[in-house]
Design a protein around this motif. Structure first.
Motif, PDB file in Angstrom:
ATOM      1  N   ALA A   4      19.151  10.565  21.500  1.00 46.57           N
ATOM      2  CA  ALA A   4      19.579  10.441  20.113  1.00 46.57           C
ATOM      3  C   ALA A   4      20.250  11.744  19.693  1.00 46.57           C
ATOM      4  N   LYS A   5      21.489  11.930  20.134  1.00 43.35           N
ATOM      5  CA  LYS A   5      22.188  13.183  19.894  1.00 43.35           C
ATOM      6  C   LYS A   5      22.293  13.466  18.406  1.00 43.35           C
ATOM      7  N   GLY A   6      21.850  14.642  17.979  1.00 47.86           N
ATOM      8  CA  GLY A   6      22.001  15.045  16.588  1.00 47.86           C
ATOM      9  C   GLY A   6      21.089  14.286  15.644  1.00 47.86           C
ATOM     10  N   ALA A   7      20.235  13.439  16.158  1.00 53.29           N
ATOM     11  CA  ALA A   7      19.334  12.711  15.268  1.00 53.29           C
ATOM     12  C   ALA A   7      18.425  13.713  14.576  1.00 53.29           C
ATOM     13  N   ALA A 383       4.970  -0.458  28.722  1.00 51.97           N
ATOM     14  CA  ALA A 383       5.163  -0.816  27.315  1.00 51.97           C
ATOM     15  C   ALA A 383       5.432   0.481  26.557  1.00 51.97           C
ATOM     16  N   PRO A 384       6.715   0.829  26.413  1.00 53.43           N
ATOM     17  CA  PRO A 384       7.011   2.095  25.722  1.00 53.43           C
ATOM     18  C   PRO A 384       6.645   2.024  24.247  1.00 53.43           C
ATOM     19  N   GLY A 385       6.278   3.180  23.718  1.00 50.73           N
ATOM     20  CA  GLY A 385       6.088   3.332  22.274  1.00 50.73           C
ATOM     21  C   GLY A 385       7.381   3.870  21.705  1.00 50.73           C
ATOM     22  N   PHE A 386       7.296   4.960  20.973  1.00 51.26           N
ATOM     23  CA  PHE A 386       8.511   5.542  20.382  1.00 51.26           C
ATOM     24  C   PHE A 386       9.155   6.478  21.404  1.00 51.26           C
ATOM     25  N   ILE A 387      10.308   6.063  21.927  1.00 55.11           N
ATOM     26  CA  ILE A 387      11.042   6.865  22.923  1.00 55.11           C
ATOM     27  C   ILE A 387      12.386   7.239  22.300  1.00 55.11           C
ATOM     28  N   GLU A 388      12.799   8.492  22.470  1.00 56.30           N
ATOM     29  CA  GLU A 388      14.049   8.964  21.868  1.00 56.30           C
ATOM     30  C   GLU A 388      15.258   8.397  22.608  1.00 56.30           C
ATOM     31  N   ALA A 390      19.146   5.712  21.887  1.00 55.58           N
ATOM     32  CA  ALA A 390      20.059   5.161  20.889  1.00 55.58           C
ATOM     33  C   ALA A 390      19.364   4.056  20.091  1.00 55.58           C
ATOM     34  N   MET A 391      18.463   3.309  20.786  1.00 54.69           N
ATOM     35  CA  MET A 391      17.760   2.210  20.108  1.00 54.69           C
ATOM     36  C   MET A 391      16.907   2.753  18.954  1.00 54.69           C
ATOM     37  N   THR A 392      16.175   3.840  19.206  1.00 50.21           N
ATOM     38  CA  THR A 392      15.299   4.373  18.152  1.00 50.21           C
ATOM     39  C   THR A 392      16.078   5.248  17.170  1.00 50.21           C
ATOM     40  N   ALA A 393      17.243   5.784  17.589  1.00 48.04           N
ATOM     41  CA  ALA A 393      18.063   6.576  16.662  1.00 48.04           C
ATOM     42  C   ALA A 393      18.604   5.688  15.538  1.00 48.04           C
ATOM     43  N   ALA A 394      18.639   4.371  15.803  1.00 46.23           N
ATOM     44  CA  ALA A 394      19.175   3.435  14.803  1.00 46.23           C
ATOM     45  C   ALA A 394      18.136   3.053  13.752  1.00 46.23           C
ATOM     46  N   MET A 406       2.914   9.054  14.444  1.00 44.25           N
ATOM     47  CA  MET A 406       1.719   8.214  14.455  1.00 44.25           C
ATOM     48  C   MET A 406       1.173   7.991  15.860  1.00 44.25           C
ATOM     49  N   SER A 407       0.901   9.087  16.550  1.00 40.14           N
ATOM     50  CA  SER A 407       0.315   8.960  17.890  1.00 40.14           C
ATOM     51  C   SER A 407      -0.529  10.200  18.143  1.00 40.14           C
ATOM     52  N   SER A 408      -1.414  10.100  19.130  1.00 42.67           N
ATOM     53  CA  SER A 408      -2.287  11.252  19.400  1.00 42.67           C
ATOM     54  C   SER A 408      -1.488  12.467  19.836  1.00 42.67           C
ATOM     55  N   LEU A 409      -0.338  12.258  20.498  1.00 43.68           N
ATOM     56  CA  LEU A 409       0.465  13.406  20.941  1.00 43.68           C
ATOM     57  C   LEU A 409       1.431  13.871  19.841  1.00 43.68           C
ATOM     58  N   GLN A 410       1.470  13.118  18.745  1.00 42.25           N
ATOM     59  CA  GLN A 410       2.181  13.516  17.521  1.00 42.25           C
ATOM     60  C   GLN A 410       3.674  13.802  17.744  1.00 42.25           C
ATOM     61  N   GLN A 411       4.310  12.997  18.594  1.00 43.45           N
ATOM     62  CA  GLN A 411       5.731  13.156  18.858  1.00 43.45           C
ATOM     63  C   GLN A 411       6.250  11.898  19.567  1.00 43.45           C
ATOM     64  N   GLY A 412       7.578  11.782  19.644  1.00 46.36           N
ATOM     65  CA  GLY A 412       8.166  10.701  20.422  1.00 46.36           C
ATOM     66  C   GLY A 412       8.171  11.089  21.896  1.00 46.36           C
TER      67      GLY A 412
END
Ligand code: NAD
Length: 448
Positions: A4-7, A383-388, A390-394, A406-412
């Motif tokens: 997600a360039k520049g997201a 089963a991916p969660g939040f992965i950085e 283009a799909m999640t940049a949208a 919203m995850s124990s590792l607190q990041q995507g």
């Protein structure tokens, strides 16, 4: 890779500034840790392994992992804590978990690993043992929520019929006890009774194998192609004809070939099978990664959105695997790896089509892993969660920040986190791992 360039990673940016970090600490806000990820030549763990427990697995594991450094309980820093809980045969015995972990957990290094090994509850020898073994799941999931600084925990259930050398367990332990599993957290993995043969090299376990990756032009698929090639596979990178240059770029980068394929074309399976048989004499690995979203609340959805998502995400993987197996284009002992999503586990507003398709993928894994067992073909899903990507940049900005935090590792996660998990399933030594759905989500709260 379609990072997600520049997201705007607003929160991460704020937190990484000195005043931001100070404020976050004062107010108890999450401070995401930079996760340790695989680098060739680096040790798998940030410190030695403390191995505990008195079950049937502890000594074979010490032998299997003889190239790891083991620690003494008196040490002050551990790269991993591994506990063999198969010796716990009744609920009172669960106190062993407290005794082992309570004094040692605080000495786990950043990006350290906790692995608890148990006996598959359904195969336990008594009611008391089954209760105790099932309890391990609540323990590990809770530990996951207490760990900090990028450390993760997993529960591995091993069939009581597993051969004494535990060869079927080795590839899983090596994956979990490494930086490759950085974003896999609080998962429960079941390993069957089968034996496995270790690859000649754990650095290039896929040498001599042919792997097909669909949706390989960008995003997660492009990284899967890279990681499978790094592990030695010859990669056939497939994507829609319109992906053009991006697909060629992936293929060139990984020293593989590009194959224009719309997975929803009526003859997609036949075309792919013919190509694989003609050029490669068949494939060893197929990764059904191509996927789309067409979000709308159900009340506003049209049939085209419903059908296109179902067609790409669920119907195509089902049909293509079927045809490849029928034509002998996926070899005996092959690997089928599907891509599900935590939206298929938790459900998601605006994604009835996507959620249904990705839950269907779980059903596909469960059913076909049984059906293809006689050909020694394994079928698993990530089963991916939040992965950085283009799909999640949208995704709208607020929802996107929430998804990261919203995850124990607190990041995507990064695309490589999904790809490493795929590579573990693809490993020839993972022959006892089938029918599994492993989330790559940093223990996301969604559907946990
Ligand atoms: P992406 O949109 O970046 O890439 C998907 C790729 O699939 C594209 O190159 C696209 O051209 C290709 N594709 C689409 N339709 C196709 C078809 N009919 N035939 C062949 N190729 C086709 O998506 P991504 O984020 O990399 O996602 C990859 C997979 O991971 C998908 O299955 C997605 O549902 C799943 N997933 C992603 C996330 C995430 O956070 N990014 C989370 C959960 C699941």
């Amino acid at each position: 890779m379609a990072e997600a360039k520049g997201a705007p990673k607003l929160y991460a940016q704020l937190i990484s500034s000195a005043p931001g970090a100070f404020l976050a600490k004062q107010f108890g806000l999450p401070q995401p840790e930079k996760l340790r990820r695989y680098q060739p030549g680096e040790p798998p763990l940030p410190g030695p392994v403390l191995l505990g427990g008195n079950g049937r697995l502890v000594e074979p594991i010490r032998n299997l992992l003889s190239d790891y450094t083991f620690a003494e309980p008196s040490d002050t820093k551990f790269g991993a804590l591994v506990f063999d809980a198969t010796g716990i045969t009744d609920p009172a015995g669960l106190e062993q978990l407290f005794t082992f972990f309570q004094p040692t957990l605080r000495n786990l290094a950043p990006s350290g690993r906790v692995v608890v090994l148990g006996t598959t509850p359904e195969e336990a020898g008594s009611v008391d043992e089954r209760i105790a073994q099932r309890a391990l799941e609540g323990f590990t999931r809770s530990v996951g929520k207490e760990l900090r600084r990028g450390a993760t925990v997993q529960l591995v259930y091993v069939s009581p019929k597993a051969a004494t050398g535990l060869t079927g367990v080795e590839s899983t332990l090596r994956f979990l006890l490494s930086a490759k599993s950085a974003f896999v957290d609080a998962q429960v993995i079941r390993i069957g009774e089968g034996d496995a043969t270790a690859p000649e090299s754990w650095d290039r376990p896929l040498a001599g194998k042919v792997a097909v990756v669909t949706g390989a032009a960008r995003g997660i698929g492009a990284t899967i192609a890279e990681v499978l090639a790094r592990d030695g596979a010859t990669v056939v990178a497939a994507d829609v004809p319109a992906a053009g240059d991006a697909l060629t770029q992936t293929a060139n980068k990984v020293g593989g070939t590009a194959f224009a394929l719309d997975v929803t074309a009526p003859d997609a399976g036949e075309k792919l099978a013919a190509h694989l048989l003609e050029r490669h004499g068949g494939a060893d690995i197929i990764v059904h990664n191509a996927g789309i979203t067409r979000d709308k609340l159900l009340v506003n959805m049209d049939a085209a959105r419903w059908n296109s998502v179902m067609g790409v995400n669920l119907i195509a993987p089902r049909k293509i695997t079927d045809v490849l197996v029928e034509k002998g284009a996926l070899k005996e002992g092959g690997r089928v790896i599907d891509v599900s999503s935590i939206a298929g586990i938790a459900g998601n507003r605006g994604q009835t089509n996507y959620g249904a398709s990705k839950a269907g993928v779980i059903g596909l894994v469960q059913a076909t892993s049984e059906a293809l067992a006689d050909k020694k073909i394994t079928v698993n899903a990530v089963a991916p969660g939040f992965i950085e990507t283009a799909m999640t940049a949208a995704i709208p900005v607020a929802t996107r920040e929430a998804g990261r935090l919203m995850s124990s590792l607190q990041q995507g996660g990064e695309t490589v986190d999904v790809a490493e998990t795929v590579a573990w399933f693809a490993n020839p030594a993972s022959s006892a791992v089938t029918g599994q759905v492993v989330r790559v989500c940093g223990q996301s709260m969604l559907g946990a």
